[in-house]
Design a protein around this motif. Structure first.
Motif, short mmCIF file in Angstrom:
data_model
loop_
_atom_site.label_atom_id
_atom_site.label_comp_id
_atom_site.label_asym_id
_atom_site.label_seq_id
_atom_site.Cartn_x
_atom_site.Cartn_y
_atom_site.Cartn_z
N GLN A 260 36.12 35.16 40.83
CA GLN A 260 35.50 35.83 41.97
C GLN A 260 33.98 35.89 41.81
O GLN A 260 33.24 35.76 42.79
CB GLN A 260 36.07 37.25 42.12
CG GLN A 260 37.58 37.29 42.33
CD GLN A 260 38.05 36.49 43.53
OE1 GLN A 260 37.30 36.33 44.50
NE2 GLN A 260 39.28 36.00 43.47
N GLY A 261 33.51 36.07 40.57
CA GLY A 261 32.08 36.12 40.34
C GLY A 261 31.40 34.79 40.59
O GLY A 261 30.27 34.74 41.09
N SER B 244 31.23 34.29 44.47
CA SER B 244 30.26 35.16 45.14
C SER B 244 28.83 34.92 44.69
O SER B 244 27.88 35.38 45.35
CB SER B 244 30.62 36.63 44.88
OG SER B 244 30.36 36.97 43.52
N TRP C 106 27.69 36.06 41.80
CA TRP C 106 27.30 37.23 41.02
C TRP C 106 26.44 36.83 39.82
O TRP C 106 25.44 37.49 39.51
CB TRP C 106 28.56 37.96 40.56
CG TRP C 106 28.30 39.17 39.70
CD1 TRP C 106 28.19 40.46 40.11
CD2 TRP C 106 28.11 39.18 38.28
NE1 TRP C 106 27.94 41.29 39.04
CE2 TRP C 106 27.88 40.52 37.90
CE3 TRP C 106 28.10 38.21 37.29
CZ2 TRP C 106 27.66 40.90 36.58
CZ3 TRP C 106 27.87 38.57 35.97
CH2 TRP C 106 27.65 39.91 35.63
N LYS D 271 40.60 36.26 48.57
CA LYS D 271 40.39 36.27 47.12
C LYS D 271 41.69 35.96 46.39
O LYS D 271 41.70 35.22 45.40
CB LYS D 271 39.85 37.64 46.68
CG LYS D 271 38.43 37.92 47.11
CD LYS D 271 37.98 39.30 46.64
CE LYS D 271 36.53 39.57 47.02
NZ LYS D 271 36.08 40.93 46.60
N GLU E 214 34.69 40.80 39.06
CA GLU E 214 33.60 39.93 39.50
C GLU E 214 32.57 39.74 38.39
O GLU E 214 32.05 38.65 38.19
CB GLU E 214 32.92 40.53 40.74
CG GLU E 214 31.94 39.58 41.41
CD GLU E 214 31.40 40.16 42.71
OE1 GLU E 214 31.18 39.38 43.65
OE2 GLU E 214 31.21 41.39 42.78
N SER E 215 32.28 40.78 37.64
CA SER E 215 31.29 40.68 36.56
C SER E 215 31.91 40.01 35.35
O SER E 215 33.12 40.06 35.13
CB SER E 215 30.78 42.07 36.19
OG SER E 215 31.84 42.87 35.69
#
Length: 736
Positions: free
Chosen positions: A594-595, A598, A600, A657, A687-688
């Protein structure tokens, strides 16, 4: 790594220093992964030689070093260590004065058998140099795998027998061990986690071996064959905030913060520990720690260590005979290594704010009378540190036992850090084998576009061989304990390591070679003995032929989806992945699924000033947009996305997602790779990322906790859907 044409003249080294650099395995030029050539400066080369113990400060020193290099292989006696493989010629070289023949040898095998013989010089292909002769001894064909001791004595000119320096002979299998399912071409999958990140309602503010066992039980329930973990190495009790498992105090021992006090057998009988746990202060500290998004290591330490000390006191007075006998066996098997580690921790507690290099001089030497006196006067404190290792080992052992009833299982997949902190116990105990003042890291690559200085001292390959590779052997054995698989971080270090000489920065670094063949042989032997498969993390700058050699050695490659690309950026189809590999979507050093989608990680790099110089955030985000399109195309190519697809822009709905997560893991599942790994962070939708290379205090590395309990993650509908899909892909496609 691609070979690039030489574009610059060689560094201005004198012929003698250049020859010394070659002789000691120093590469004075290299090309990074982007095709940029780097040439070492003469001063940096000289500093590297000096760090290895070579005197290049004077003509006399250089001449002496040249003479020693020239005479290499002609030292009287048996080499300190000879590593042989089953399929290779079983011969050992011996050197003695020509007039001392015949030579009588004895091979004492590890299994207790003894072989003897005589070399006359006519039956051993002698090679003469001056007054010396080098003989080739052919060992018995029945020699078993293992560690053997070869001794020899000569008949001198006056008939006086003279012993030669002895050596170790290591006979190893031709490949590393593979479990039965992999030998039968079955494909397995597992779940990877950062143990400290595991969360439960009644935890101590971080995950521990109790939670790892719980995760293992959940993993078995959803069909996983293994659970992978971060390095479990011992850190620094005096500095719990120094949390990186890849910069440990010792790679031989475990971090006692992973002990669950309530799982210690003496907990129910320890009124002091139970009372301490129920005090208002401890309960308030636990509530605060449990609510944190990051692990507060000092707070966890402040609660756990007093509890463990209470439990140790109860063990000393009330342990069952069986427990005491097990502890005694543990101490005996731990030997000198365990004792030195325990003494180091006692000394570190005396001077918590000073690295051992700044301790009073008498305590810097682990063999000094002062250190021996401490071991006697503080015997109970030393024994307590040994007990911590005993209990940590016992609780760790319970985790892979969960997998024992599964037909296709690997169990626990451990991780071995590439180095150890210069302030730590390993370096203190083995100072001669580490290059003090030197560091190692990596040249510019995808993980660190600016290059990396990991701040740890490299092993000296010359000294390592002189010591018969004992530090390496002990380290490998320690990390194979209770493991069905071992991941070797930065596996290229078996072949070469990017050294940064004392007083220099990463831009002055150069590669130094290691005894690759010997280290691989030892890995194969220990792999078979411990029935532990080997996974080599081969990301970054990979030398030509390295992965082919890994494949021949049955060492699994480590393939990350985001790095499996062609030069034009297209993702490789899953059927192009090698069979002997572990494939995964992400790792602790890169963004989560996910990161990555996006961006991130891009935002963070630019905020912290870690972006490639001259590249704007807008340019990085435009590039990431293209990467999203390429990833979507790769997933579409495999018909893995829903009919609605995924949008061009970065923000995704929760449903989208989930579709992305499932699609990426089904993509992995189709690869013929023997192992596939799902990271628990991706199952949790994180995400991180766990760690940002190139940062120390700028980012809270190695601290992020999972947002919800492990059981909640693994019982969720999203996880059930994903794991079921991956399991189906793994079963449907058979490797060729």
């Amino acid at each position: 790594m691609t070979d690039f044409p030489v574009a610059t003249p060689p560094p201005a080294l004198t012929p003698a220093v250049s020859a010394l650099a070659d002789g000691f395995g120093i590469s004075t030029r290299f090309w990074d992964i982007f095709g940029t050539e780097h040439v070492a400066t003469p001063d940096a080369v000289a500093a590297t030689l000096t760090a290895m113990g070579v005197d290049v400060t004077s003509e006399t020193g250089i001449a002496r070093a040249m003479a020693e290099l020239d005479s290499a292989g002609w030292s009287v006696g048996i080499p300190p260590v000879t590593v042989l493989r089953h399929a290779s010629p079983r011969t050992v070289s011996l050197v003695c004065p020509a007039d001392h023949l015949p030579l009588h040898w004895t091979l004492s095998c590890e299994d207790g058998s003894v072989h003897v013989g005589t070399l006359t010089g006519q039956d051993s292909n002698p090679e003469q140099r001056g007054t010396l002769v080098r003989l080739s001894l052919t060992l018995p064909a029945s020699l078993p795998a293992g560690y053997h001791r070869l001794t020899a004595h000569t008949s001198g000119p006056a008939g006086i027998s003279k012993d030669l320096p002895a050596g170790t002979v290591i006979l190893a299998p031709d490949q590393c061990w593979l479990p039965s399912p992999l030998r039968q071409n079955r494909r397995l999958w597992g779940i990877g986690c950062q143990v400290y990140s595991l969360r439960q309602a009644d935890d101590f503010g971080m995950g521990d071996f109790f939670h790892l066992k719980d995760l293992s039980q959940h993993a078995v329930a959803v069909g996983a064959a293994f659970v992978g973990v971060n390095p479990l190495h011992a850190l620094f009790p005096a500095h719990p905030q120094d949390a990186s498992p890849y910069s440990p105090c010792s790679r031989l021992f475990l971090n006692p913060l992973y002990i669950d006090p309530r799982s210690v057998p003496e907990f129910s009988a320890c009124a002091a520990a139970r009372a301490l746990l129920e005090t208002a202060d401890v309960q308030a500290a636990l509530r605060a720690a449990r609510q944190e998004e990051m692990v507060d290591y000092p707070a966890v330490s402040a609660v756990k260590l007093p509890l463990l000390r209470c439990l140790y006191e109860t063990f000393r007075t009330a342990a069952t005979p069986e427990r005491q006998a097990a502890f005694d066996r543990f101490i005996q098997s731990g030997g000198t290594r365990l004792h030195q580690f325990a003494v180091f921790e006692v000394l570190q507690a005396r001077w918590p704010d000073s690295p051992w290099m700044q301790w009073p001089e008498d305590y810097r030497d682990p063999h000094s009378p002062a250190v021996k006196a401490i071991a006697e006067t503080d015997a109970d404190a030393v024994l307590y540190r040994k007990w911590l290792q005993f209990e940590a080992d016992r609780q760790l052992e319970a985790c892979p036992a969960v997998f024992a009833g599964s037909e296709d299982h690997v169990g626990l997949y451990r991780d071995l850090a590439v180095g150890t902190n210069s302030d730590g116990a390993d370096v203190w105990a083995d100072q001669s084998v580490y290059v003090l003042g030197g560091r190692f890291g990596a040249p510019p690559d995808q993980l660190g576009p600016l290059g990396q200085d990991w701040g740890m001292p490299p092993l000296n390959p010359v000294t390592l061989r002189q010591q018969g590779y004992a530090p390496f052997i002990d380290m490998v054995r320690a990390n194979m304990r209770h493991a069905g698989a071992l991941r070797i971080d930065h596996a290229m270090s078996l072949l070469r390591l990017f050294w940064i000489p004392p007083g220099y920065t990463a831009r002055d670094g150069m590669y130094v070679g290691y005894p690759f063949d010997d280290l691989l042989g030892i890995l194969a032997l220990e792999s078979h003995r411990n029935q532990c498969m080997i996974i080599g993390e081969d990301l970054g700058t990979v030398p030509d032929g390295f992965r082919d050699r890994m494949d021949r050695e049955a060492i699994l490659s480590y393939r990350v989806v985001y790095f499996e690309r062609y030069e034009n950026g297209l993702f490789k189809r899953p059927d192009t992945y090698p069979r002997l590999a572990l494939s995964c979507a992400t790792s602790h050093d890169i963004a989560t699924i996910q990161g990555h989608w996006s961006g991130w990680d891009i935002a963070l790099r630019h905020r912290l000033g870690l972006a490639v110089p001259g590249v704007t955030r807008a340019a990085d985000e435009e590039q990431r947009s293209r990467e999203r399109q390429l990833l979507r195309a790769a997933l579409d190519d495999q018909a893995l996305l829903p009919d609605t697809g995924l949008p061009d822009t970065a923000p995704l709905t929760p449903e989208q997602k989930h579709h992305l997560n499932v699609a990426v893991h089904r993509f992995l599942g189709r690869a013929p790779s023997a192992l596939a790994l799902i990271n628990l962070d991706d199952l949790a939708g994180e995400e991180s990322q766990v760690n940002v290379p190139g940062t120390v205090t700028e980012y809270p590395n190695w601290r992020r906790r999972l947002p919800v309990e492990t059981g909640t993650i693994l019982r969720s509908a999203e996880t059930v859907t994903l794991t079921s899909a991956l399991r189906a892909e793994r079963m449907d496609v058979q490797p060729v």
